[in-house]
Motif scaffolding. Sequence first.
Motif, short mmCIF file in Angstrom:
data_model
loop_
_atom_site.label_atom_id
_atom_site.label_comp_id
_atom_site.label_asym_id
_atom_site.label_seq_id
_atom_site.Cartn_x
_atom_site.Cartn_y
_atom_site.Cartn_z
N THR A 20 -6.63 -7.04 -1.79
CA THR A 20 -5.61 -6.08 -1.77
C THR A 20 -5.98 -4.66 -0.25
O THR A 20 -7.08 -4.68 -1.09
CB THR A 20 -4.33 -5.42 -2.36
OG1 THR A 20 -3.87 -7.12 -3.25
CG2 THR A 20 -3.95 -4.37 -2.22
N GLY A 21 -5.45 -4.06 0.34
CA GLY A 21 -6.55 -3.10 0.73
C GLY A 21 -7.26 -3.68 1.98
O GLY A 21 -7.52 -2.71 2.72
N ALA A 22 -7.42 -5.17 1.93
CA ALA A 22 -8.24 -5.71 3.70
C ALA A 22 -7.70 -5.54 4.60
O ALA A 22 -6.62 -5.01 4.65
CB ALA A 22 -8.66 -6.71 3.48
N GLN A 23 -8.17 -5.00 5.27
CA GLN A 23 -7.83 -4.86 6.84
C GLN A 23 -6.86 -5.31 7.58
O GLN A 23 -6.11 -5.38 8.50
CB GLN A 23 -9.08 -4.01 8.30
CG GLN A 23 -8.34 -3.19 9.11
CD GLN A 23 -7.59 -2.12 9.17
OE1 GLN A 23 -7.66 -1.40 7.75
NE2 GLN A 23 -7.57 -1.74 10.44
N SER A 48 3.40 -3.63 9.31
CA SER A 48 3.94 -3.13 7.93
C SER A 48 5.50 -3.93 8.68
O SER A 48 6.04 -4.42 7.70
CB SER A 48 4.12 -2.35 8.00
OG SER A 48 5.48 -1.52 9.07
N ASN A 49 5.27 -4.67 9.60
CA ASN A 49 6.53 -5.31 10.71
C ASN A 49 6.59 -6.65 11.46
O ASN A 49 7.23 -6.92 11.85
CB ASN A 49 7.40 -5.09 11.09
CG ASN A 49 7.03 -4.00 12.56
OD1 ASN A 49 5.81 -3.44 12.43
ND2 ASN A 49 8.16 -3.98 13.32
N ASP A 76 -3.04 1.15 7.92
CA ASP A 76 -3.87 2.27 7.86
C ASP A 76 -2.67 3.39 6.81
O ASP A 76 -1.64 3.68 7.90
CB ASP A 76 -4.15 3.45 8.65
CG ASP A 76 -6.11 2.69 9.02
OD1 ASP A 76 -7.18 2.54 7.68
OD2 ASP A 76 -6.88 3.17 9.72
N GLY A 77 -2.64 3.73 5.58
CA GLY A 77 -1.88 4.12 5.13
C GLY A 77 -0.22 3.29 4.54
O GLY A 77 0.66 3.82 3.92
N VAL A 78 -0.65 2.03 5.18
CA VAL A 78 0.38 1.40 4.08
C VAL A 78 0.80 0.36 3.33
O VAL A 78 -0.57 -0.17 2.73
CB VAL A 78 -0.02 -0.17 5.52
CG1 VAL A 78 1.62 -1.22 5.36
CG2 VAL A 78 0.94 -0.05 7.03
N LYS A 79 1.40 0.99 2.21
CA LYS A 79 1.54 0.17 1.67
C LYS A 79 1.92 -1.46 0.82
O LYS A 79 2.59 -1.85 1.67
CB LYS A 79 2.10 0.89 -0.07
CG LYS A 79 2.11 0.22 -1.53
CD LYS A 79 3.71 0.91 -1.83
CE LYS A 79 3.51 0.50 -3.81
NZ LYS A 79 4.86 1.19 -4.43
N GLU A 93 3.90 -8.07 -0.35
CA GLU A 93 4.60 -7.05 -0.18
C GLU A 93 4.49 -5.46 0.75
O GLU A 93 3.55 -5.39 0.40
CB GLU A 93 5.29 -6.59 -2.00
CG GLU A 93 6.61 -5.67 -1.47
CD GLU A 93 6.98 -5.02 -3.16
OE1 GLU A 93 7.37 -4.15 -3.59
OE2 GLU A 93 6.74 -6.27 -4.00
N ILE A 94 5.40 -5.83 1.65
CA ILE A 94 4.41 -4.51 2.23
C ILE A 94 5.97 -3.73 3.33
O ILE A 94 6.87 -4.61 4.39
CB ILE A 94 4.14 -5.02 3.74
CG1 ILE A 94 3.64 -4.30 4.92
CG2 ILE A 94 4.83 -6.29 4.68
CD1 ILE A 94 2.62 -3.88 5.54
N GLY A 95 5.86 -1.84 2.40
CA GLY A 95 7.32 -2.03 2.55
C GLY A 95 8.26 -2.45 1.88
O GLY A 95 9.05 -2.44 1.14
N ASP A 96 9.01 -2.99 3.39
CA ASP A 96 10.41 -2.90 2.90
C ASP A 96 10.37 -4.46 2.22
O ASP A 96 11.86 -5.29 2.55
CB ASP A 96 12.14 -2.55 2.80
CG ASP A 96 11.98 -2.25 4.32
OD1 ASP A 96 11.02 -2.70 4.82
OD2 ASP A 96 12.76 -1.59 4.58
N VAL A 97 9.68 -5.35 2.91
CA VAL A 97 9.02 -6.37 3.30
C VAL A 97 9.16 -6.84 2.52
O VAL A 97 7.30 -6.93 1.89
CB VAL A 97 8.82 -7.17 4.71
CG1 VAL A 97 8.66 -8.44 5.24
CG2 VAL A 97 9.61 -6.15 5.97
N LEU A 98 9.53 -8.44 2.12
CA LEU A 98 8.57 -9.76 1.15
C LEU A 98 8.09 -10.84 1.62
O LEU A 98 9.13 -11.64 2.84
CB LEU A 98 9.45 -9.71 -0.33
CG LEU A 98 8.14 -11.26 -0.97
CD1 LEU A 98 7.57 -10.27 -1.92
CD2 LEU A 98 9.56 -11.34 -1.92
#
Length: 853
Positions: A20-23, A48-49, A76-79, A93-98
Amino acid sequence: MPQQQERVLSGWTAAQANTTGAQEPRVLLLNDSDAENAFQFSFETLRSNVFRTRFTSQSHPLPPHPSATPMKADLDGVKLSITSPSDTAREIEIGDVLVKLDWTESSPLLSVAYIESVDNPILQDLPFRGYAVDGPGVAHYTRYNRGTLHVGLGEKAAPMDLSGRKFEMSATDSFGYDVYRTDPLYKNIPLLINATPSGCVATFSTSHTRGLYSIGSEMDGMWGRYKVFRQDYGGLEEYTIVGRTLKDVVRTYAELVGFPLLVPRWAFGYLSGGMKYSMLDEPPASEALLELARKMKEYDIPCSAYQMSSGYTVAEQPPKTRNVFTWNRHRFADPEGWIEEYHKLGMRLIANVKPYVLGSHPEYEKLRAANAFFTDPNTKQPAIARLWSAGGGESGEGGHIDFTSEAGFKWWYDGVKKLREQGIDCIWNDNNEYVITDDNWECALNLASLEIPKELQDRPQIGIWGRSLHTELHGQASHDALVDTDLESRPFVLTRSATAGTLRYACSSWSGDNTTSWESMKGSTALALNAGVSLLHCYGHDIGGFEGPQPSPELLLRWVQLGVYSPRFAINCFKTFTENNVGDVIEPWMHPSVTHLVRRAIKRRYALIPYIYSSMIDSHREAVPPQRWTGWGYEGDAEVWKKPLTDGETQYWFGDCILVGGVFEPGATQVSIYLPKAGGDNSDEGFVNMNAPYQHLRAGQWATIDAEWHGAGIAVLARVGAAIPVGRDVQVLSPGEKTNVAGLPLDDFRAVEVFPPQRGSGSRWYETTWHEDDGVSPVAKNKISSFTISYSTTDEALAVKFTRDETSGFSAPWKKLVVVLPVGDVRIVQSSDGRAVSDLGRDEQGRRRFELS
């Protein structure tokens, strides 16, 4: 049907899993069942999309010279959260997408869903068959979402909704095609978008090779209904783009492949054409074309350019074949002098060029010796093709230019450069579908800019590299020559064929050699809407029909009335219906009974150029198509997801403010048009009929609009609260043009047509911003300014505010603004920001006009 050699691989094991968090979080899988030719499957999260899937091996490498530069990850800055439910599954899980990826069974299974509806994925691979090796190519199977809208694929037969149909991913010279049945047409853009009220997902392949897209047209008891993309050669590289709306998806797609190029402002006027003129020996074509330009003035019909068909290249002596980059000196004794005279008549020139050379061409042997053609592996000699050579149906032997050849690319570049130096304004890349009959013809592959993967250094076959690659390189060669010859002007390359990559070089296209019929006109709207979501934005049709009989007065007028409200407005034809090699032409004055109405429509087109051009600036900067589906921006209205609106044949948005409904049958006097309803505060604002009887109409209903063909014309409605910038109804001089040999008037008049709510509707503020620039500067040097009009209403007046933002450095030549009220609106205009307001009285339509200082 093509040979099918499907093989679904198994035995996948995880080779790498980033934390998690890798580029570049990815899951890379290896198939070890074939030690000599192991396949790799990778899934990458890029935005994110945006997600990228690759399915490759040494025998099936990535597509060479992909149509999109590989997108780099930017998270960067994306949960982002990555979990492993098992050793053979990952969830992202990224933003509102699974996103779920499971390789427990035979084929990796990808699923993409919105968090709030995880049980109903918007995209899901077909279990046990998702990714398959298919001979020298691959296949990707996904579940088919029945009852939803599928759009894109560049340019495909009507209707707009592609659901339940099968398409060849290729391009061909489909002269006189059937707009509802012919496949393929001229474009090869493997972008498919599935749109639903709850979200959209696009799948895009970067390959130039041929293939097939079946969109729910295949099914069987085992697999049910599915979609499948079959690619003839090489491994798969696909991007998956998720968005809540079409606007979201199209914008992100543009970030991947490039935003539409900005077209010179003058090009949104009337573009004339017709094969006949340049084919004439008596009088010489140059004289006939000068007479055409003079007639435009005689009939008071503004015209901005002439599309020079290839007759100017026909040899004077037998064999009278088309020899690209040559001039017929009988028809055009002094090309430079003739071009200068044409410019004095206010018309620019768009020269037709075809990327092949007949055996009789004076430079054929030179090109042959330089290895500028494909090689036939059977003869080890330049590959011979049968090519269109002279008049209708006439052909001869020759060769296509191989644009992977350094010599071929350079020869083309030099030819375009010379035409530009002679005074030709724009280049028309025609017949560039690369209709080649043998996948095994070999490319030279010595163009310095080509990157050749190690796996492909000994595989030069055109089937692998793709015919469409040459369409793209053809566009690049023409584009680069124009840029290098004139650093102060935007390059204008008009292309008939296109890939996603071609659009980085060609700013305009059209639907090719259509036919004259009411059905053809109706289907053309659906083609335009799919072209729009595929980023073909300065796109249009040959008004009146390219092939077939001459249009009746009614059909010609209806087509002109419709064409006025399209990004590209051109009348061009080659009518061999009467068995002649020269071809008849459509002239705007050909039917005297309707010439005054044709003139009125064309003049309205010129008045609308500020509005149209601002929409094209939005296209260039935001990827918003100027011509778009009725449901664009109205996704919450259930009616837009139903037929006939999903067919995209009868109505559409033109820019942000104008809703257009065409007439597609003779004798019709009314149009049925749906007025979409937005949510929120604007839900009941409604529309204003811009033609008589000028009524207000509420949103969310089907309305019947008067549309007499010799009266008001087709249905054209403005959104309540809109403000449409307009200019003079003639050709004007763009502010950035350095010379004015034609004595054109300056672009020093601007008005806004406003459409306030009816009296008694209460008071609220409406605001519209439009954009302008100098109309000609290249993008790197261009300065875009913005102008904002806002107004509120009472029963007696409109209170208006106006701001000019010219901090970009571009200062518009007009200094005052005229506000034009709808017919029948008796209110006055007052300034809310201290400007002086002058009442200019009523115009010829009876509309009240007020000038702001």
